[in-house]
Write a protein that holds these residues in place. Sequence first.
Motif, PDB file in Angstrom:
ATOM      1  N   HIS A 307       0.765  -1.327  -0.116  1.00 24.87           N
ATOM      2  CA  HIS A 307       0.019   0.031   0.276  1.00 24.87           C
ATOM      3  C   HIS A 307       0.822   1.281  -0.148  1.00 24.87           C
ATOM      4  N   THR A 317      -6.486   5.907  -2.151  1.00 25.15           N
ATOM      5  CA  THR A 317      -7.110   4.922  -1.430  1.00 25.15           C
ATOM      6  C   THR A 317      -7.278   3.921  -2.577  1.00 25.15           C
ATOM      7  N   MET A 318      -7.221   2.012  -1.159  1.00 24.38           N
ATOM      8  CA  MET A 318      -7.156   1.381  -2.666  1.00 24.38           C
ATOM      9  C   MET A 318      -7.890   0.123  -3.159  1.00 24.38           C
ATOM     10  N   SER A 322      -6.149  -2.148  -7.555  1.00 23.11           N
ATOM     11  CA  SER A 322      -4.739  -2.388  -6.687  1.00 23.11           C
ATOM     12  C   SER A 322      -4.484  -3.481  -6.795  1.00 23.11           C
ATOM     13  N   THR A 346      -3.183   0.448   5.631  1.00 26.46           N
ATOM     14  CA  THR A 346      -3.693   0.935   4.701  1.00 26.46           C
ATOM     15  C   THR A 346      -5.313   1.669   5.688  1.00 26.46           C
ATOM     16  N   ALA A 349      -9.904  -0.411   2.353  1.00 25.94           N
ATOM     17  CA  ALA A 349     -10.287  -0.275   0.484  1.00 25.94           C
ATOM     18  C   ALA A 349     -11.224   0.608   0.666  1.00 25.94           C
ATOM     19  N   SER A 355     -15.471   1.401  -7.191  1.00 26.79           N
ATOM     20  CA  SER A 355     -15.440  -0.033  -6.320  1.00 26.79           C
ATOM     21  C   SER A 355     -15.898  -0.659  -6.388  1.00 26.79           C
ATOM     22  N   MET A 360     -14.536  -4.633  -5.453  1.00 28.24           N
ATOM     23  CA  MET A 360     -13.584  -5.257  -4.950  1.00 28.24           C
ATOM     24  C   MET A 360     -13.850  -6.881  -3.656  1.00 28.24           C
ATOM     25  N   ILE A 364     -10.034  -9.060  -3.414  1.00 32.85           N
ATOM     26  CA  ILE A 364     -10.267  -9.555  -2.225  1.00 32.85           C
ATOM     27  C   ILE A 364      -9.589 -10.812  -1.918  1.00 32.85           C
ATOM     28  N   GLY A 390      -9.115  -4.524   2.685  1.00 30.78           N
ATOM     29  CA  GLY A 390      -7.618  -3.856   2.130  1.00 30.78           C
ATOM     30  C   GLY A 390      -6.331  -4.476   2.328  1.00 30.78           C
TER      31      GLY A 390
END
Length: 502
Positions: A307, A317-318, A322, A346, A349, A355, A360, A364, A390
């Motif tokens: 991160h 921000t992730m 990413s 982080t 997320a 997102s 997202m 993950i 995240g």
Amino acid sequence: MTEPKTRHLSAAELIAVVLDDGSFSSWDQPVVDPDPDEAYRLDLAKARQKSGSDESVLTGEGLIRGRRVAIVVSEFAFLAGSIGLSAADRIVDAIERATRDGLPVLAGPASGGTRMQEGTLAFLSMVKITAAVRAHREAGHPYLVYLRHPTTGGVMASWGSLGHVTVAEPGALLGFLGPRVYEALYGKKFPENVQVAENLFNQGLIDAVVPPEQLPEIVDRALTILTGTATTPVAVPATMQVRPVPTGAWASIQISRNPRRPDLRQLLAYGAHDVLPLNGTGEGENDPGLMLAMARFGQQSCIVLGHIRPRPSRDTTMGPGSLREARRGMRLAEELGLPLLTVIDTAGAALSKESEEGGMAGEIARSLHELIGLRSASVSVLLGQGAGGGALALLPADRTIAAQHSWLSPLPPEGASAIVHRTTEFAPAMSEAQGVNVASLFAKGIVDHIVDERPDAAEEGRAFCQRMAAAIEYELSTLASVPVDELLTRRVSKFRAMGRRT
């Protein structure tokens, strides 16, 4: 006043710039032309006279800063660098020879694509070139690409886009469909500044834009990392004796949020050597929430992903991109036989429409899936904040190092308080109750190695980063001799045992 036209290097000139003086040795055998008609026969004769080359590619080997490297370079002056059957065979023969000899390959395409005079067979030759590159990569040998002006068509869609590391010539025209073809087919010009190296970098498709004279340094740095891992034992660092201090979870959380706290960028700057940043997924995404690089800690080479702390002027921000970039790093680690270092820092997320629509949750899940089964050694570092999915997405590893005031939580404590108490006022109490600090994580076997802060990393950034780097080097070195199958068994057992009650 019009700007002077940029002159681009021929194949021979590029070889002279990149390789050590006098070190080039050609691998090329005389070409056997297909059965050309008279018009094509004349085209070939004119191309040979104009370019001084017998075909559109030159292959061979040489030294780059004393290191033996195979090289495949296009000659654009020969029928626009187009690839016919003889050129394709020359490329395949060179890559296969490099694979047998265990040599890294540096490819320098500059081509309009496959040769129209040879039709479908030339077009299909991209398949066998790709197969040769695949076999080379599967054998664990580096394949590096320098995209030159111009590279389009089947070359860009095959051996030009398969590099472990891909850099490009400044201002190079790079793309799938040549702009002249587009204009002929659609009766309008292709939009400007799309098919240029700098835009491809911004889109996360290539790793850097560098002039030819800088290429030897890039190649040397990459190969130092990719082929330079030491096997000698590393002295046990003093941090192996560090034990948790009685700092409360909320106090550590506040310390970790100090904007002056060193992040991954400082860790690499102060603690690593031969850092080579990579850029994006290579598939059209470049998320600012994550950094991907190759680096060495001491004599231990690794792939690094982690991160990046937000800067006031930029939202980092992730996002889901990413983690797609992170998975590129995971694939590189496995393919090149390098350990993976993940760095967690982080506040959580990204929470946004983009997102969610970018998947997202699925990203993950896929990151966890890749890390728990990664066929390479892995070390994760809790460097500062560790909130939510995240953080979880980069955590699974063979060994986990934690900075003294780092933490790991299902949500930022304010979020946990809002869920349980419908207000954020209970965040301090929730952080204590959830056991998010290093003392709790160490007691539960989540953290294996603690790096002390004296008393706060923000007040001693360089010294802290150097201690963390020494801890990383040690952990990487202890894993280097363990067979991958044993690492996998240990890794799964470690996480399976967490929280079990007997």
